[in-house]
Scaffold this motif. Structure first.
Motif, short mmCIF file in Angstrom:
data_model
loop_
_atom_site.label_atom_id
_atom_site.label_comp_id
_atom_site.label_asym_id
_atom_site.label_seq_id
_atom_site.Cartn_x
_atom_site.Cartn_y
_atom_site.Cartn_z
N ILE A 32 74.22 -69.25 114.21
CA ILE A 32 74.87 -68.20 115.20
C ILE A 32 75.76 -68.78 116.54
CG2 ILE A 32 74.08 -66.49 117.24
CD1 ILE A 32 71.61 -65.86 115.21
N LYS A 33 75.15 -70.10 116.90
CA LYS A 33 76.06 -70.67 117.90
C LYS A 33 77.15 -71.34 117.32
CE LYS A 33 73.36 -69.97 121.36
NZ LYS A 33 73.75 -69.11 122.61
N SER A 91 83.64 -70.76 115.20
CA SER A 91 83.96 -70.02 114.04
C SER A 91 83.48 -70.41 112.72
CB SER A 91 85.45 -69.87 113.55
OG SER A 91 86.09 -70.85 113.21
N LYS A 92 83.64 -69.66 111.55
CA LYS A 92 83.32 -70.12 110.16
C LYS A 92 83.78 -71.29 109.79
CE LYS A 92 86.40 -67.33 107.88
NZ LYS A 92 86.62 -66.06 107.12
N ASN A 93 85.10 -71.84 110.48
CA ASN A 93 85.68 -72.81 109.84
C ASN A 93 84.95 -74.36 110.16
OD1 ASN A 93 87.81 -71.33 109.37
ND2 ASN A 93 88.75 -71.26 111.46
N ILE A 94 83.63 -74.23 110.56
CA ILE A 94 82.76 -75.52 110.47
C ILE A 94 81.91 -75.53 109.18
CG2 ILE A 94 82.76 -75.70 113.04
CD1 ILE A 94 80.09 -74.71 112.72
N LYS A 103 77.01 -70.07 103.94
CA LYS A 103 77.01 -68.47 103.23
C LYS A 103 76.70 -67.81 104.64
CE LYS A 103 74.29 -64.90 101.01
NZ LYS A 103 73.98 -64.55 102.20
N GLU A 104 75.68 -68.25 105.50
CA GLU A 104 75.33 -67.38 106.45
C GLU A 104 76.54 -67.54 107.51
OE1 GLU A 104 73.01 -65.52 107.24
OE2 GLU A 104 72.27 -65.85 105.25
N LEU A 105 77.32 -68.60 107.71
CA LEU A 105 78.35 -68.64 108.77
C LEU A 105 79.37 -67.42 108.21
CD1 LEU A 105 79.32 -72.34 109.09
CD2 LEU A 105 78.42 -70.91 110.98
N PHE A 106 79.42 -67.03 107.16
CA PHE A 106 80.51 -66.28 106.60
C PHE A 106 79.91 -64.74 106.84
CE2 PHE A 106 82.38 -69.81 104.71
CZ PHE A 106 83.75 -69.53 104.66
N GLU A 107 78.65 -64.70 106.69
CA GLU A 107 77.84 -63.46 106.92
C GLU A 107 77.94 -63.04 108.47
OE1 GLU A 107 76.80 -61.10 104.77
OE2 GLU A 107 77.68 -62.30 103.11
N VAL A 128 79.35 -60.08 113.48
CA VAL A 128 80.02 -60.31 114.80
C VAL A 128 81.08 -59.08 114.78
CG1 VAL A 128 81.55 -61.54 116.19
CG2 VAL A 128 79.52 -62.61 115.40
N GLY A 129 81.72 -58.95 113.43
CA GLY A 129 82.74 -57.96 113.43
C GLY A 129 82.04 -56.49 113.41
#
Length: 95
Positions: free
Chosen positions: A24-25, A31-34, A73-77, A82-83
């Motif tokens: 989450i943090k 962003s998901k770029n990490i 996967k969870e970063l993209f989810e 957030v959206g």
């Protein structure tokens, strides 16, 4: 008694629980770029588990490594959540 299995189970529970706020943090600030960081960490931890002897450390490394991979996967989810407005969007980060 086999206490190692209970300790590994507890470690899995704690590791998975710790990765929820990390994802989450991470998405909030970077962003998901990490995701490549999670990929690299996961591969290194799993490789470390392959070359580690021991009934306790090797499984914990492996669990942590696979949790890192699942976190991709969870970063993209998380971005989708957030959206949808389920989690706050970082106002300092432009898309």
């Amino acid at each position: 008694m086999n206490w190692e299995s209970v300790i590994v189970g507890l470690a899995a529970f704690v590791i998975i629980g710790l990765f929820h706020p990390i994802v989450i943090k991470g998405e909030y600030y970077f962003s998901k770029n990490i995701w490549p960081l999670f990929l690299a960490a996961g591969i290194l931890l799993i490789a470390g588990a392959l070359f580690t002897e021991g009934d306790l450390l090797a499984p914990v490394l492996s669990i942590t490594g696979f949790t890192c991979l699942w976190s991709i996967k969870e970063l993209f989810e998380q971005e989708k959540r957030v959206g949808k407005g389920w989690y706050p969007k970082n106002p300092k980060r432009n898309k």
